[in-house]
Structures are given as C-alpha cells and as structure tokens.
Write an enzyme that holds these catalytic residues in place. Structure first.
Site, PDB file in Angstrom:
ATOM      1  CG  LEU A   7       5.698  -2.379   3.616  1.00 39.10           C
ATOM      2  CD1 LEU A   7       6.256  -3.789   3.786  1.00 39.10           C
ATOM      3  CD2 LEU A   7       4.205  -2.470   3.244  1.00 39.10           C
TER       4      LEU A   7
ATOM      5  N   GLY B 115       7.668   1.975  -2.601  1.00 39.51           N
ATOM      6  CA  GLY B 115       6.522   2.269  -1.746  1.00 39.51           C
ATOM      7  C   GLY B 115       5.342   1.438  -2.202  1.00 39.51           C
TER       8      GLY B 115
ATOM      9  CD  GLU C  63      -2.423   3.215   6.489  1.00 38.51           C
ATOM     10  OE1 GLU C  63      -3.251   2.309   6.623  1.00 38.51           O
ATOM     11  OE2 GLU C  63      -2.226   4.109   7.323  1.00 38.51           O
TER      12      GLU C  63
HETATM   13  C1  LIG Z   1       2.715  11.254   5.524  1.00 38.49           C
HETATM   14  C2  LIG Z   1       3.071   9.845   5.139  1.00 38.49           C
HETATM   15  C3  LIG Z   1       3.060   8.858   6.099  1.00 38.49           C
HETATM   16  C4  LIG Z   1       3.453   7.546   5.769  1.00 38.49           C
HETATM   17  N1  LIG Z   1       3.520   6.617   6.757  1.00 38.49           N
HETATM   18  C5  LIG Z   1       4.043   5.386   6.474  1.00 38.49           C
HETATM   19  C6  LIG Z   1       4.280   4.435   7.526  1.00 38.49           C
HETATM   20  O1  LIG Z   1       3.994   4.703   8.705  1.00 38.49           O
HETATM   21  N2  LIG Z   1       4.846   3.247   7.196  1.00 38.49           N
HETATM   22  C7  LIG Z   1       5.183   2.914   5.925  1.00 38.49           C
HETATM   23  O2  LIG Z   1       5.678   1.826   5.699  1.00 38.49           O
HETATM   24  N3  LIG Z   1       4.960   3.819   4.891  1.00 38.49           N
HETATM   25  C8  LIG Z   1       4.408   5.025   5.153  1.00 38.49           C
HETATM   26  N4  LIG Z   1       4.213   5.938   4.131  1.00 38.49           N
HETATM   27  C9  LIG Z   1       4.585   5.595   2.780  1.00 38.49           C
HETATM   28  C10 LIG Z   1       3.392   5.372   1.867  1.00 38.49           C
HETATM   29  O3  LIG Z   1       2.744   4.176   2.188  1.00 38.49           O
HETATM   30  C11 LIG Z   1       3.909   5.416   0.427  1.00 38.49           C
HETATM   31  O4  LIG Z   1       4.222   6.766   0.166  1.00 38.49           O
HETATM   32  C12 LIG Z   1       2.906   4.896  -0.578  1.00 38.49           C
HETATM   33  O5  LIG Z   1       2.782   3.519  -0.459  1.00 38.49           O
HETATM   34  C13 LIG Z   1       3.309   5.252  -2.010  1.00 38.49           C
HETATM   35  O6  LIG Z   1       4.625   4.869  -2.250  1.00 38.49           O
HETATM   36  P1  LIG Z   1       5.681   5.919  -2.893  1.00 38.49           P
HETATM   37  O7  LIG Z   1       5.534   7.205  -2.173  1.00 38.49           O
HETATM   38  O8  LIG Z   1       7.001   5.267  -2.882  1.00 38.49           O
HETATM   39  O9  LIG Z   1       5.181   6.134  -4.360  1.00 38.49           O
HETATM   40  P2  LIG Z   1       5.610   5.259  -5.643  1.00 38.49           P
HETATM   41  O10 LIG Z   1       5.379   3.828  -5.372  1.00 38.49           O
HETATM   42  O11 LIG Z   1       6.951   5.691  -6.085  1.00 38.49           O
HETATM   43  O12 LIG Z   1       4.526   5.760  -6.683  1.00 38.49           O
HETATM   44  C14 LIG Z   1       4.590   7.073  -7.285  1.00 38.49           C
HETATM   45  C15 LIG Z   1       3.284   7.292  -8.047  1.00 38.49           C
HETATM   46  O13 LIG Z   1       3.144   6.285  -9.033  1.00 38.49           O
HETATM   47  C16 LIG Z   1       1.926   5.579  -8.842  1.00 38.49           C
HETATM   48  N5  LIG Z   1       2.112   4.163  -9.190  1.00 38.49           N
HETATM   49  C17 LIG Z   1       2.956   3.273  -8.625  1.00 38.49           C
HETATM   50  N6  LIG Z   1       2.792   2.070  -9.173  1.00 38.49           N
HETATM   51  C18 LIG Z   1       1.822   2.190 -10.112  1.00 38.49           C
HETATM   52  C19 LIG Z   1       1.214   1.291 -11.037  1.00 38.49           C
HETATM   53  N7  LIG Z   1       1.523  -0.023 -11.059  1.00 38.49           N
HETATM   54  N8  LIG Z   1       0.259   1.774 -11.858  1.00 38.49           N
HETATM   55  C20 LIG Z   1      -0.095   3.073 -11.810  1.00 38.49           C
HETATM   56  N9  LIG Z   1       0.445   3.982 -10.954  1.00 38.49           N
HETATM   57  C21 LIG Z   1       1.387   3.538 -10.120  1.00 38.49           C
HETATM   58  C22 LIG Z   1       1.586   5.749  -7.377  1.00 38.49           C
HETATM   59  O14 LIG Z   1       0.215   5.582  -7.143  1.00 38.49           O
HETATM   60  C23 LIG Z   1       2.047   7.180  -7.160  1.00 38.49           C
HETATM   61  O15 LIG Z   1       1.062   8.068  -7.600  1.00 38.49           O
HETATM   62  C24 LIG Z   1       3.797   7.243   4.435  1.00 38.49           C
HETATM   63  C25 LIG Z   1       3.751   8.245   3.456  1.00 38.49           C
HETATM   64  C26 LIG Z   1       3.422   9.530   3.805  1.00 38.49           C
HETATM   65  C27 LIG Z   1       3.431  10.595   2.733  1.00 38.49           C
END
Ligand SMILES: Cc1cc2nc3c(=O)[nH]c(=O)nc-3n(C[C@H](O)[C@H](O)[C@H](O)COP(=O)(O)OP(=O)(O)OC[C@H]3O[C@@H](n4cnc5c(N)ncnc54)[C@H](O)[C@@H]3O)c2cc1C
Length: 380
Positions: free
Chosen positions: A125, A131, A363
């Site tokens: 996703l 993310g 997630e």
């Molecule tokens: C080891 C690992 C395994 C993973 N496995 C998968 C997988 O199998 N499949 C898949 O699809 N994804 C996977 N992911 C991705 C994971 O789901 C995302 O990292 C997660 O959803 C956060 O997205 P981002 O890293 O882009 O952070 P961002 O969305 O860029 O957010 C950065 C920070 O800002 C905060 N933030 C964002 N929006 C808001 C808001 N509206 N208000 C306040 N704070 C906010 C977030 O909480 C975070 O702290 C994985 C990630 C890791 C690290």
C-alpha cells in the site's frame, strides 16, 4: 468476555511457546545480525499451520480467528519481533486481503500455496510519497485489452525480497482520494515488477523490507482483487485486523522485555543483594507487568469482537496504540534494569526495544491511531 483461554487455545499457546523457545529463541540474535530469516523456518512454521493462520481449511489453512492469531503472535514475538512481522505481513495483510476481496477462483489458485509456505505473501500500500495518507497514492493501473498495466513505486514492503505473491494497491481512475484505488494480485516473476534492495533497518532486521518499482507491469485482467475502486476500503478492513496482530506482537515483545529483566534482576547483585530486592527495581517490573497485562487484555478484546464479526475499528486502534507504546517503554526499562549489559547485544532486550519501535510506526502510526480514536470520541 471470558478472560480465560479455552483448553484448545491453551494447547495452541503451548505449541507456539515450545516452538518459539526451540526454533526461534536460539537464533533470533543471529537473524537480527544477518538481517535475514532462513527459508527453513518458513517450512517449520508451515508444518504447524502458522503460515495459514488466516486461511480457511478449505484452502489449505488452519482457519484460525483473530484470538488464535493473537495467542500465536504473542508467543513468536516473545523471542523475535522480526519473525512475527514476517508472519503478520504474510497472514494478516496479504492472505487477509484475499479473504476480504478475492474471488473464489483467486482463493483456490493462490491460498493453498500461501498456506503451505510454498509462497510468502506481501502487501503493498505505502509509497515513497505517502504512508499515513495512503489514499494519496499515485501508482496507476490502466486497462489495456485483457491486461492491467501498473506503473509507479511502492515502499517499505515487508517480505518483498522473498515473496511469491503480492497484493498491490494502485489507482484505476484519475480522480484522487480513496475511491479510485483497486487491488491487484501480482506474481513474483511478472516482468515489470522490480524488487529493490533490502532496507538497512534499526529493528525488525530479520524481516526484509524493500521498495518495489512497477514499470509497465502487466497483470492479467482476472487478477483484479475485489471490486474496481474498492481496493482502499478493502485495505482499511485488512488493516483493522493487522492492528490487532501488531498489538499482539507488541504484547509479546513487552513480555519478552519483562521476563528477561525479571530473570536478570533475580540473578544480578548490587549493594549486597539481588537487584530484585531493591524496591525501585520491583516497582519498574511491576509497572511493566501491569502494562503487558493491559495490552494483552485490550488486544484480546479487539480480537474477540473481530471474531464475532463486530465493528472493532476503535478497539483495534486502542489496543495497537497502547501495546505499541508499552512495548517500546518496556524494552527501554528492561535495558535500564540490565545496566551496562542491557546496552550490549549480549542480551536480547535492546533488540526487543528496536523491534518494538516499529509497532508504533507500521500499519498506522501512533498519531494515526490517535486520530481514529479521537474521531470515535467525537461521534459519542
Ligand atoms: C519495517 C516496516 C515495515 C513496513 N511494512 C509495510 C508493508 O508490508 N506494506 C505497506 O504497505 N507498508 C509497510 N510499511 C509502511 C508503514 O505502514 C508506513 O511507514 C506508515 O504507514 C507511516 O507512513 P510514513 O512512514 O510514510 O510516515 P508519514 O506518513 O510520512 O508520517 C511521518 C510522521 O508524521 C506523522 N503524521 C502523519 N500524518 C499525521 C497527521 N495527520 N497528524 C499528526 N501526525 C501525522 C506520522 O505519524 C509519522 O510520525 C512498513 C514500514 C516499516 C518501517
């Protein structure tokens, strides 16, 4: 809600506990160092039915519900978060998406191989530019005769390095937001699916995480998984279950930290007596124990509701938020109780802490869980 596990669940817990102690605990440090889980482990997990946790028996799985899954995940994560994460992405994300969206034909074709461990599953996703705001994804899928042509990029895909089957979300209509997103089943060797190198991660190192490039990736028309435009809604349903599984994983990691810290505190002496006889250490352990118990209860509550087919979006978020934060905190406190030893890789608590931090990000991060919980509060 019954607070006692049934005899069947206790027996399952026993099997998972013994398996984790024998086949995971002795090697978890090595897997963390080498950033890889051996393929043989998948075979052993499959023999127990753990690769088919969420797959009904008619497709070769063991047809467990969420409560069984929480019991298994806690036991596996107690010794190795990375193995638990591998199982989570395979079962609670990829296989679960099949159960939410796939046709009968698709289930028959793919689920037996996923349940037997012949193929590992991955679920894609997240993208480089989105993310938390996954509905903003920009990968596209266009119909060209009998094939969908996918273009774009995915990021952070667990199991992607080895997976045989991927569920990939892409946009099928140009309109933005969640409505134009669909899910596709993609086989590993499909030309145009380019699998990137493994990420060099802080924790969960044994579990592989990769980026995917979708370059004119041609997928047969019949590999659309679910209704066109329903991919995002289906993904949200999948994530609800995933959050319960991550909460169980966190409970296992927190319990690991507690058990290791307790054993060390009984053995290590300071000021003429075991650490455990110092009240400050007792209080730390009591606090961790209370939070581990709380996380487990919240997790099982969400699982019981999910198994009963009830809406558990709020409960799953509450469990994941609490358990994820608990596990990181428990890991840090366990390091503190170990003193200098806790700051080394000689003992597993630093690994538990590193693994636990993922449970606060993946997630749906802590912030996203708080948004979901607050939205529900506003409805009251
Ligand atoms: C080891 C690992 C395994 C993973 N496995 C998968 C997988 O199998 N499949 C898949 O699809 N994804 C996977 N992911 C991705 C994971 O789901 C995302 O990292 C997660 O959803 C956060 O997205 P981002 O890293 O882009 O952070 P961002 O969305 O860029 O957010 C950065 C920070 O800002 C905060 N933030 C964002 N929006 C808001 C808001 N509206 N208000 C306040 N704070 C906010 C977030 O909480 C975070 O702290 C994985 C990630 C890791 C690290």
């Amino acid at each position: 809600m019954d607070y006692e596990l049934s005899d069947d669940l206790i027996a399952l817990q026993d099997v998972a506990r013994k398996f984790a102690a024998e086949h995971i605990a002795p090697y978890a440090r090595q897997w963390d160092r080498e950033a890889s889980i051996p393929r043989e482990l998948i075979g052993k997990l499959a023999e127990l039915g753990f690769m088919g946790i969420f797959i009904p028996e008619e497709y070769g799985g063991c047809g467990f519900g969420d409560l069984e899954a929480t019991v298994i995940m806690e036991e596996i994560a107690r010794h190795c978060g990375a193995t638990a994460l591998m199982l989570d992405a395979h079962g609670a994300l990829c296989c679960a998406h099949f159960m939410v969206g796939a046709s009968e034909e698709q289930k028959k074709k793919y689920l037996p191989g996923l349940a037997s461990g012949e193929h590992m599953g991955a679920w894609a996703l997240s993208e480089p530019d989105c993310g938390s705001d996954a509905a903003a994804l920009t990968s596209t899928a266009e119909l060209d005769g009998d094939t969908w042509v996918l273009n774009g990029a995915k990021h952070w895909i667990t199991n992607g390095h080895h997976a045989g089957v991927f569920v990939i979300m892409a946009r099928t209509t140009p309109e933005g937001g969640p409505k134009g997103i669909s899910a596709f089943i993609v086989e590993r060797d499909t030309p145009g699916l380019i699998i990137g190198p493994k990420e060099d991660k802080f924790g969960m190192r044994g579990s592989d995480t990769v980026g995917l490039t979708l370059e004119n990736l041609r997928v047969p028309k019949e590999n659309l998984c679910g209704e066109p435009g329903h991919g995002f809604l289906d993904a949200m349903r999948v994530l609800e279950r995933g959050r319960i599984t991550v909460a169980a994983m966190s409970t296992g990691l927190g319990r690991g930290a507690l058990e290791e810290a307790l054993a060390y505190a009984k053995e290590r002496k300071a000021f003429g007596k075991p650490l455990f006889e110092h009240q400050m250490i007792q209080f730390k352990l009591a606090d961790i124990a209370t939070e581990v118990e709380s996380a487990r209860l919240l997790t099982r509550r969400a699982a019981v509701l999910s198994d009963a087919g009830k809406d558990c979006n709020y409960e799953a978020s509450v469990a994941k938020l609490f358990a994820g934060e608990m596990a990181t905190k428990a890991g840090l406190e366990a390091i503190q109780i170990h003193g200098a030893m806790g700051y080394t890789k000689e003992v597993p608590v630093e690994r538990y802490m590193r693994d636990a931090k993922l449970c606060e990000i993946g997630e749906g991060s802590n912030e996203v869980q708080r948004i979901i919980i607050a939205r529900r509060l506003l409805e009251l």
